[in-house]
Motif scaffolding. Structure first.
Motif, PDB file in Angstrom:
ATOM      1  N   SER A   1       0.843  -1.199   0.000  1.00 35.29           N
ATOM      2  CA  SER A   1       0.000   0.000   0.000  1.00 35.29           C
ATOM      3  C   SER A   1       0.876   1.246   0.000  1.00 35.29           C
ATOM      4  N   PRO A   2       0.763   2.109  -1.005  1.00 36.60           N
ATOM      5  CA  PRO A   2       1.537   3.359  -0.991  1.00 36.60           C
ATOM      6  C   PRO A   2       1.038   4.282   0.114  1.00 36.60           C
ATOM      7  N   ARG A   3       1.935   5.057   0.670  1.00 31.90           N
ATOM      8  CA  ARG A   3       1.586   5.955   1.779  1.00 31.90           C
ATOM      9  C   ARG A   3       1.809   7.402   1.360  1.00 31.90           C
ATOM     10  N   LEU A   4       0.820   8.247   1.659  1.00 30.03           N
ATOM     11  CA  LEU A   4       0.844   9.643   1.243  1.00 30.03           C
ATOM     12  C   LEU A   4       1.074  10.559   2.443  1.00 30.03           C
ATOM     13  N   LEU A   5       1.581  11.750   2.154  1.00 31.81           N
ATOM     14  CA  LEU A   5       1.698  12.792   3.169  1.00 31.81           C
ATOM     15  C   LEU A   5       1.270  14.109   2.541  1.00 31.81           C
ATOM     16  N   PHE A   6       0.316  14.773   3.194  1.00 29.22           N
ATOM     17  CA  PHE A   6      -0.170  16.073   2.728  1.00 29.22           C
ATOM     18  C   PHE A   6       0.262  17.124   3.733  1.00 29.22           C
ATOM     19  N   VAL A   7       0.961  18.151   3.245  1.00 30.31           N
ATOM     20  CA  VAL A   7       1.492  19.205   4.108  1.00 30.31           C
ATOM     21  C   VAL A   7       0.947  20.549   3.639  1.00 30.31           C
ATOM     22  N   SER A   8       0.304  21.270   4.536  1.00 34.95           N
ATOM     23  CA  SER A   8      -0.249  22.572   4.176  1.00 34.95           C
ATOM     24  C   SER A   8       0.518  23.678   4.895  1.00 34.95           C
TER      25      SER A   8
ATOM     26  N   VAL B   1      -1.331   7.311 -10.928  1.00 33.99           N
ATOM     27  CA  VAL B   1      -1.293   8.765 -11.055  1.00 33.99           C
ATOM     28  C   VAL B   1      -1.808   9.376  -9.755  1.00 33.99           C
ATOM     29  N   PHE B   2      -0.952  10.129  -9.081  1.00 34.55           N
ATOM     30  CA  PHE B   2      -1.342  10.805  -7.846  1.00 34.55           C
ATOM     31  C   PHE B   2      -1.559  12.287  -8.131  1.00 34.55           C
ATOM     32  N   ILE B   3      -2.685  12.823  -7.687  1.00 34.76           N
ATOM     33  CA  ILE B   3      -3.013  14.234  -7.871  1.00 34.76           C
ATOM     34  C   ILE B   3      -3.246  14.850  -6.498  1.00 34.76           C
ATOM     35  N   ALA B   4      -2.498  15.900  -6.182  1.00 37.08           N
ATOM     36  CA  ALA B   4      -2.629  16.572  -4.884  1.00 37.08           C
ATOM     37  C   ALA B   4      -3.398  17.875  -5.070  1.00 37.08           C
ATOM     38  N   VAL B   5      -4.448  18.065  -4.282  1.00 37.18           N
ATOM     39  CA  VAL B   5      -5.277  19.266  -4.398  1.00 37.18           C
ATOM     40  C   VAL B   5      -5.317  20.012  -3.078  1.00 37.18           C
ATOM     41  N   ASP B   6      -5.457  21.327  -3.178  1.00 37.13           N
ATOM     42  CA  ASP B   6      -5.648  22.180  -2.008  1.00 37.13           C
ATOM     43  C   ASP B   6      -6.707  23.213  -2.359  1.00 37.13           C
ATOM     44  N   PHE B   7      -7.942  22.921  -1.962  1.00 33.64           N
ATOM     45  CA  PHE B   7      -9.069  23.803  -2.254  1.00 33.64           C
ATOM     46  C   PHE B   7      -9.442  24.655  -1.041  1.00 33.64           C
ATOM     47  N   SER B   8      -8.519  24.811  -0.107  1.00 33.39           N
ATOM     48  CA  SER B   8      -8.844  25.482   1.157  1.00 33.39           C
ATOM     49  C   SER B   8      -9.302  26.921   0.966  1.00 33.39           C
ATOM     50  N   GLY B   9      -8.837  27.579  -0.081  1.00 31.20           N
ATOM     51  CA  GLY B   9      -9.238  28.967  -0.309  1.00 31.20           C
ATOM     52  C   GLY B   9     -10.263  29.126  -1.407  1.00 31.20           C
ATOM     53  N   MET B  10     -10.839  28.032  -1.852  1.00 29.36           N
ATOM     54  CA  MET B  10     -11.747  28.077  -2.994  1.00 29.36           C
ATOM     55  C   MET B  10     -13.163  28.454  -2.578  1.00 29.36           C
TER      56      MET B  10
ATOM     57  N   GLY C   1      -5.940  15.272  -0.650  1.00 24.07           N
ATOM     58  CA  GLY C   1      -5.658  16.614  -0.157  1.00 24.07           C
ATOM     59  C   GLY C   1      -6.830  17.234   0.569  1.00 24.07           C
ATOM     60  N   ASP C   2      -6.842  18.562   0.580  1.00 25.33           N
ATOM     61  CA  ASP C   2      -7.881  19.336   1.253  1.00 25.33           C
ATOM     62  C   ASP C   2      -8.912  19.763   0.215  1.00 25.33           C
ATOM     63  N   PHE C   3     -10.122  19.193   0.299  1.00 22.77           N
ATOM     64  CA  PHE C   3     -11.183  19.496  -0.660  1.00 22.77           C
ATOM     65  C   PHE C   3     -12.086  20.637  -0.190  1.00 22.77           C
ATOM     66  N   ASN C   4     -11.867  21.128   1.017  1.00 25.96           N
ATOM     67  CA  ASN C   4     -12.616  22.271   1.542  1.00 25.96           C
ATOM     68  C   ASN C   4     -14.126  22.039   1.553  1.00 25.96           C
TER      69      ASN C   4
ATOM     70  N   TYR D   1     -10.362  16.555   4.507  1.00 25.21           N
ATOM     71  CA  TYR D   1      -9.189  15.884   3.941  1.00 25.21           C
ATOM     72  C   TYR D   1      -9.584  14.474   3.490  1.00 25.21           C
ATOM     73  N   TYR D   2      -9.333  14.186   2.207  1.00 31.01           N
ATOM     74  CA  TYR D   2      -9.745  12.892   1.661  1.00 31.01           C
ATOM     75  C   TYR D   2      -8.678  12.291   0.766  1.00 31.01           C
ATOM     76  N   ILE D   3      -8.726  10.968   0.667  1.00 34.64           N
ATOM     77  CA  ILE D   3      -8.003  10.217  -0.350  1.00 34.64           C
ATOM     78  C   ILE D   3      -9.063   9.531  -1.198  1.00 34.64           C
ATOM     79  N   LEU D   4      -9.117   9.868  -2.470  1.00 33.58           N
ATOM     80  CA  LEU D   4     -10.099   9.291  -3.386  1.00 33.58           C
ATOM     81  C   LEU D   4      -9.380   8.387  -4.380  1.00 33.58           C
ATOM     82  N   GLY D   5      -9.858   7.174  -4.509  1.00 33.71           N
ATOM     83  CA  GLY D   5      -9.243   6.224  -5.437  1.00 33.71           C
ATOM     84  C   GLY D   5     -10.244   5.177  -5.857  1.00 33.71           C
ATOM     85  N   TYR D   6      -9.797   4.228  -6.672  1.00 34.99           N
ATOM     86  CA  TYR D   6     -10.679   3.172  -7.145  1.00 34.99           C
ATOM     87  C   TYR D   6     -10.867   2.115  -6.064  1.00 34.99           C
TER      88      TYR D   6
END
Length: 295
Positions: free
Chosen positions: A98-105, A192-201, A228-231, A267-272
């Motif tokens: 299992s790959p492990r992620l780290l999200f830093v804001s 394919v990993f995509i990191a998002v930060d919607f905190s200011g959206m 990431g942070d989907f706000n 904060y979420y991890i979305l995958g198949y």
């Protein structure tokens, strides 16, 4: 307690229960709307459920069957609205594959980022809005982490990886809003990993931003993971539609992080479905408490 005192006490309790049930009913049904107020109330469905659970138990003990029934119905509505999208408890066992992620804001200390990542054995690190003007992280990286440089400059956010990377870059989602991505090889499988930060959206941006993100996801035949942070909460209309449209599931359970009991889960991890992904979040002041730093 005298007769009059007892009567007044019961009247106060009934008033509190009646008012609480009424307000929670209003908030529950308003959460199904599409305006800004509905969006606000929808985020707190899990907290509404917890309050309604307390009211249900209290009413049961008092044998106030009417309040108990109303609390039960409203609690069921909120619970299943949340649990239809997000697992409440994660029963899936983490494996070595299992790959492990780290999200830093908003990181300010590069040494803390690297130390935290190494302790957590993170494979993919996404750093958003770094505030490290006096440091060049590229000169401090451990040899096992590769710096995925963005064409727009590393001070606007970047990703790190200790996995082989075939391609990386940045997706423009809207004016002044982007997402970094990297296609890596994990156990001889491309992801394919995509990191998002919607905190200011703003809420008005969600439809366009998520449509742009969906378009990018649809271009890939390989498994895609968005984190990431989907706000917003996963059961909000916009994010729920995005999850369903792309065939994603939420990989991190609501109670993985105790913070979600009080604060809406953003904060979420979305995958198949078949991909198990684990991860952590760096939070200022709470990085030594794993129950607060898990996704």
């Amino acid at each position: 307690m005298g007769y009059l005192s007892n009567k007044k006490h019961k009247a106060r309790v009934n008033t509190i229960l009646k008012t609480s049930i009424f307000l929670l009913a209003m908030a529950t049904f308003l959460g199904f709307g599409s305006n800004v107020f509905s969006h606000f109330f929808a985020q707190y469905r899990w907290q509404f459920f917890l309050v309604l659970l307390i009211i249900f138990i209290y009413s049961l003990l008092r044998r106030s069957w009417g309040y108990m029934f109303l609390a039960f119905v409203l609690g069921i509505i909120n619970y299943f609205t949340v649990s239809s999208v997000v697992n409440i408890i994660n029963f899936t066992e983490k494996t070595a594959s299992s790959p492990r992620l780290l999200f830093v804001s908003k990181a300010t200390d590069p040494f803390e980022v690297i130390e935290f990542a190494e302790n957590k054995k993170s494979n993919i690190i996404a750093v958003m809005s770094p505030q490290m003007n006096d440091f060049d992280l590229r000169t401090m990286l451990s040899e096992k982490y590769a710096f995925l440089h963005s064409s727009e400059g590393w001070d606007n956010g970047f990703m790190l990886s200790n996995l082989p990377v075939s391609v990386s870059g940045r997706i423009k989602l809207d004016e002044n809003l982007h997402a970094d991505f990297a296609k890596v090889q994990f156990n001889n499988m491309p992801i394919v990993f995509i990191a998002v930060d919607f905190s200011g959206m703003r809420k008005s941006q969600y439809a366009k931003v998520l449509e742009s993100l969906s378009t990018f996801c649809a271009k890939h035949d390989d498994p895609v993971v968005v984190f990431g942070d989907f706000n917003t909460v996963a059961w909000s209309k916009e994010l729920n539609d995005f999850i369903n449209k792309n065939g994603f599931t939420v990989k991190n359970a609501l109670l993985n992080n105790w913070r979600n009991v009080i604060i809406p889960q953003h904060y979420y991890i979305l995958g198949y479905e078949k991909n198990y992904i684990d991860g952590d979040i760096m939070l200022s002041g709470a990085n030594y408490f794993s129950m607060f730093t898990r996704f």
